[in-house]
Design an enzyme around this catalytic site. Structure first.
Site, PDB file in Angstrom:
ATOM      1  N   LYS A  54       0.843  -1.204   0.000  1.00  0.00           N
ATOM      2  CA  LYS A  54       0.000   0.000   0.000  1.00  0.00           C
ATOM      3  C   LYS A  54       0.881   1.258   0.000  1.00  0.00           C
ATOM      4  O   LYS A  54       0.584   2.227  -0.691  1.00  0.00           O
ATOM      5  CB  LYS A  54      -0.946  -0.021   1.212  1.00  0.00           C
ATOM      6  CG  LYS A  54      -2.037  -1.086   1.055  1.00  0.00           C
ATOM      7  CD  LYS A  54      -2.839  -1.352   2.310  1.00  0.00           C
ATOM      8  CE  LYS A  54      -3.778  -2.541   2.060  1.00  0.00           C
ATOM      9  NZ  LYS A  54      -4.538  -2.964   3.228  1.00  0.00           N
ATOM     10  N   GLN A  98      -4.671  -2.024   9.785  1.00  0.00           N
ATOM     11  CA  GLN A  98      -4.614  -3.323   9.096  1.00  0.00           C
ATOM     12  C   GLN A  98      -5.171  -4.423  10.000  1.00  0.00           C
ATOM     13  O   GLN A  98      -4.776  -4.553  11.160  1.00  0.00           O
ATOM     14  CB  GLN A  98      -3.152  -3.631   8.705  1.00  0.00           C
ATOM     15  CG  GLN A  98      -2.988  -4.879   7.881  1.00  0.00           C
ATOM     16  CD  GLN A  98      -3.595  -4.757   6.476  1.00  0.00           C
ATOM     17  OE1 GLN A  98      -3.488  -3.725   5.828  1.00  0.00           O
ATOM     18  NE2 GLN A  98      -4.243  -5.818   6.020  1.00  0.00           N
ATOM     19  N   ASP A 121     -10.749   2.694   4.334  1.00  0.00           N
ATOM     20  CA  ASP A 121     -11.183   1.311   4.135  1.00  0.00           C
ATOM     21  C   ASP A 121     -12.712   1.221   4.080  1.00  0.00           C
ATOM     22  O   ASP A 121     -13.268   0.171   3.751  1.00  0.00           O
ATOM     23  CB  ASP A 121     -10.670   0.429   5.286  1.00  0.00           C
ATOM     24  CG  ASP A 121      -9.464  -0.408   4.880  1.00  0.00           C
ATOM     25  OD1 ASP A 121      -9.203  -0.501   3.657  1.00  0.00           O
ATOM     26  OD2 ASP A 121      -8.805  -0.960   5.770  1.00  0.00           O
TER      27      ASP A 121
END
Ligand code: NAP
Length: 282
Positions: A54, A98, A121
């Site tokens: 990422k 994460q 997200d």
């Protein structure tokens, strides 16, 4: 005739090129590039790889990114404090925690603490609520990527029968909501659904987000359907999807491969979300 293979890598590259151009013009206007903050608790090697990818993707489109690697013994309160701090930080546009988190930490509490405007997200209850309300804010990346593939393929969704297999908060439910917003007639299947193949066979657009290798065979695919396989399953013979690709490719009109289909779209849509979050803060 074998189905057209939907090239997720190529579509993702197009999205990244567009984001890179828009990042440059955002930077010229706002005086700084969008910035993503990532957080990992512990040292899960898979999480480390995902997050490294990422950061690389951010750099490629001219975005800044900063990583917070916290020790495995970090408490839930310490993580909540960091998430709150990042929410207030003027220089941070997107926050990505994460998953998975260590078992002691409740992921739902942590996700709920992320500033919804920086929730790249798209997993906070606030953004899930906006999507359910029909006024999407930041949309989860993988479902957004699946929709981008359908758009890119020119698939007519209005009035189409769409079947989504899987009802997770991460993929199944948001993809179903996006299909509904695009005026498809949507059915959502899950582990208790009866006669799964017969329901799937009704689909003009079939989206599989299950996590069971090759669960859906040729009998689950309507001739001429478009098949989006979100599944990423590690097996002894490599990575495979939730659809039996070799069987389905003979029946469908178009199908995503695994790997190389939906997978590359997820990071591309993370970049789209980070840019969107940055723009909304100007
Ligand atoms: P998940 O949270 O485990 O959800 C799986 C869903 O599938 C659940 O709703 C479950 O039903 C349903 N299901 C399980 N077995 C079934 C069966 N035999 N028949 C019908 N439905 C069944 O998984 P997820 O996070 O949504 O991920 C799904 C897949 O997508 C995984 O392979 C994952 O690795 C992949 N994925 C890929 C990406 C990407 O970037 N390409 C991103 C995210 C996820 P119940 O609700 O009844 O339990």
């Amino acid at each position: 005739m074998a189905a057209r293979i939907i090239d997720g890598k190529a579509v993702a590259a197009t999205v990244r090129e567009r984001v890179a151009r828009e990042v440059a013009s955002h930077e010229a206007e706002a005086g700084r590039a969008p910035a993503l903050a990532t957080v990992i608790v512990g040292d899960d090697p898979a999480s480390e790889i995902y997050v490294r990818n990422k950061h690389r993707a951010c750099a490629e489109v001219g975005m800044r990114s900063v990583h917070h690697g916290l020790p495995a013994e970090t408490t839930e309160n310490e993580l909540l404090e960091l998430v709150a701090e990042l929410g207030l930080h003027d220089d941070v546009d997107g926050i990505l925690v994460q998953l998975p988190l260590p078992e002691r930490i409740d992921p739902d509490r942590v996700l709920a603490a992320i500033d919804p405007g920086k929730d790249v997200d798209g997993l906070t209850p606030a953004n899930a609520g906006l999507l359910a309300h029909g006024t999407p804010g930041l949309v989860p990346c993988t479902p957004a990527g699946a929709m981008e593939l359908l758009r890119h393929e020119g698939v007519e969704l209005e009035g189409a029968e769409a079947v989504v297999v899987g009802r997770s908060k991460l993929v199944g439910v948001p993809v179903a909501r996006l299909l509904l917003a695009a005026d498809a007639t949507v059915t959502v299947c899950h582990s208790r659904s009866r006669d799964l193949a017969a329901v799937c066979r009704r689909a003009d657009v079939l989206v599989a987000a299950v996590g069971v290798p090759r669960l859906l065979g040729a009998d689950a695919v309507k001739p001429g359907a478009v098949v989006i396989d979100v599944g990423m399953n590690r097996t002894d013979d490599g990575l495979c999807g939730d659809v039996d690709f070799d069987a389905a490719v003979e029946v469908a009109a178009a199908i995503t491969p695994v790997p190389g289909g939906v997978g590359p779209m997820t990071i591309a849509m993370l970049l789209v979300n980070t840019l969107k979050a940055a723009r909304s803060r100007v």
